[in-house]
Design an enzyme around this catalytic site. Structure first.
Site, PDB file in Angstrom:
ATOM      1  N   CYS A  59     -34.890 -32.920  24.191  1.00  0.00           N
ATOM      2  CA  CYS A  59     -33.846 -33.130  23.167  1.00  0.00           C
ATOM      3  C   CYS A  59     -34.409 -34.061  22.102  1.00  0.00           C
ATOM      4  CB  CYS A  59     -32.558 -33.665  23.785  1.00  0.00           C
ATOM      5  SG  CYS A  59     -32.786 -35.184  24.709  1.00  0.00           S
ATOM      6  N   ALA A  96     -31.465 -34.452  36.710  1.00  0.00           N
ATOM      7  CA  ALA A  96     -30.207 -35.196  36.578  1.00  0.00           C
ATOM      8  C   ALA A  96     -29.798 -35.333  35.109  1.00  0.00           C
ATOM      9  CB  ALA A  96     -30.362 -36.581  37.187  1.00  0.00           C
TER      10      ALA A  96
END
Ligand code: SAM
Length: 476
Positions: free
Chosen positions: A246, A126
């Site tokens: 990230c 998600a």
């Protein structure tokens, strides 16, 4: 400059120690403070890049290509205050996904080689930027299992898959740690876009460091170790896995990759990414990982590693209690009936690698590759709900149109801008001078946006209620 940015000292000290010698700390801090360039990825399940560029040009959008993704573009000088990108007709129709450029790297790396991909797992999926990217590369064929741990985020993931017309997915809602035991040696390719401390997202989110501490980095790296081991067991021998985050610190990146190599030895082969695209060298580590500091490509910070499982590591399936599955595969005659009717009423067909399944009056299509693993894991949702059957035939679903229609079927009708606005606001429409009968695919600017039903000179609106919105400002 980003107005409220706060970067903790311990983080900067850590970066100072790991920054490669060809990069400077001053550039790093300046890059962190510059707002991020907007970027998008064209959803080729719905529109070709060529047609999208033509449409973008008509709208006055200035696009420049992202070097590592054929469908990725930076959007220069876009005025987000006038029409937020997420509210444009093109976004609502699923023609593109708003995705940060560096976040397009992991899927490019995962699917670079032309290998047979019957089953792919996206273990932490998600909101679905990379799941939709994978689905587009697979062209909706094969099976794409999209897992997400947070139930509320599964809903967002699902909405994005529907908007983008993804048909070959199966959604699960588990801690990713279960896959190694429950589905060992099952997937040809796995993306583990791991939960992380998000240090690379500072340009997008001035609060990115509000929960950051050296201790929390350690905590999260423990989860990442568990997840990568689980993913490695779930990978078929010969399969490829991409580990990405990230974030920028070594504990969550390089150390996780070395840990998996130390654990499984020769069975893990790092596959260098220095030739993934022209210029990749600038971000490449000695192991061949991409460690993307934000100043290198003027992007978010990212980390991408690709590895191959060269041999089995003796993963074994944990036995589970048999579960009752409420769907049944349609008998050949039943499936023929459905597909014939779909073709005759709407001119649509389903992807080759999917089959018709039935639950009471509901008619679904499931990717064929899910069949072998149905007893092993509980799926939240598989494939696409095609229709509900009734005495006289089938009531086709909005999502059937959004996923399968191309806009060139004989049953399509092109709406004026005024009618398209009415449609999105949930109202019936009366296209000027037209009368029809039966179901009709409604299109705006040649893109299907839903299914309606003629009632004399009126088309009854079939937009699901949750998608109704006031678009008066946005559609031009
Ligand atoms: C970096 S985000 C994924 C972004 C996504 N891949 C995308 O491109 O849109 C990491 C996701 O992992 C989920 N997550 C956290 N812990 C998890 C776990 N133990 N197993 C699976 N997913 C987990 C988070 O809820 C979050 O949605």
């Amino acid at each position: 400059m980003h107005p409220n940015i706060k970067i903790p000292e311990p983080f900067l000290n850590q970066i100072e120690q790991i920054l490669p010698s060809h990069l400077s700390m001053t550039d790093f801090v300046e890059a962190c403070k510059r707002p991020l360039r907007r970027s998008l990825r064209v959803n080729t399940l719905k529109i070709s890049v060529e047609d999208f560029l033509e449409r973008a040009n008509e709208k006055g959008w200035k696009l420049s290509p992202v070097p590592w993704c054929d469908n990725g573009f930076w959007l220069d000088d876009y005025d987000e205050d006038t029409v937020p990108l997420g509210n444009t007709a093109e976004h609502m129709a699923g023609l593109f996904y708003i995705q940060e450029a560096s976040s397009m790297l992991p899927v490019t790396a995962l699917l670079e080689n032309d290998i047979e991909l019957n089953r792919v797992l996206d273990m932490a999926a998600a909101p679905g930027s990379k799941t939709t990217q994978i689905a587009a590369v697979l062209n909706n064929e094969g099976l794409l299992v999209a897992n997400e741990y947070s139930a509320s985020r599964v809903k967002v993931l699902h909405a994005n898959l529907l908007r983008c017309g993804v048909v070959n997915s199966a959604l699960t809602n588990y801690d990713g740690r279960v896959f190694g035991d429950w589905l060992p040696e099952t997937f040809d390719a796995i993306l583990l876009d791991a939960p992380c401390s998000g240090e690379g997202t500072i340009r997008k989110d001035a609060d990115a460091f509000s929960n950051w501490s050296l201790e929390s980095v350690q905590d999260i790296s423990n989860t990442q170790r568990d997840l990568i081991v689980s993913a490695f067991h779930a990978l078929k021998p010969g399969g490829t896995m991409v580990y990405s985050t990230c974030t920028l610190n070594h504990d969550e990146n390089q150390h996780i990759c070395h840990f998996i190599k130390d654990t499984f030895g020769e069975a893990v082969e790092f596959q260098p990414l220095n030739e993934l695209f022209e210029g990749a060298d600038a971000a490449c580590t000695e192991e061949g990982f991409l460690h993307v500091f934000p100043q290198i490509f003027d992007s978010e910070g990212f980390f991408v590693a690709r590895l191959k499982k060269t041999e089995s590591v003796g993963s074994e399936m944990v036995k589970k209690r048999p579960r009752k599955f409420p769907f049944q595969k349609a008998k050949p005659k039943e499936a023929d009936d459905v597909l014939k009717s779909l073709d005759e009423t709407l001119g649509l067909s389903i992807p080759h690698s999917s089959n018709v399944w039935i639950r009471d009056k509901e008619v679904w299509i499931f990717p064929e590759q899910v069949e072998g693993i149905l007893p092993e894991i509980k799926f939240d949702r598989i494939g696409l709900k095609l229709a509900e059957s009734h005495k006289k035939g089938y009531r086709w679903q909005h999502e059937t149109i959004m996923a399968l229609a191309k806009g060139n079927e004989p049953k399509c009708i092109e709406l004026s801008v005024e009618d398209a606005k009415e449609w999105y606001m949930g109202r019936d429409i009366r296209p000027e001078g037209l009368i029809g009968s039966g179901e009709v695919i409604v299109c705006y600017r040649r893109q299907p946006i839903g299914i309606g039903k003629w009632v004399s000179n009126r088309i009854k609106n079939g937009l699901p209620r949750e998608l109704v919105r006031d678009v008066n400002l946005f559609i031009q």
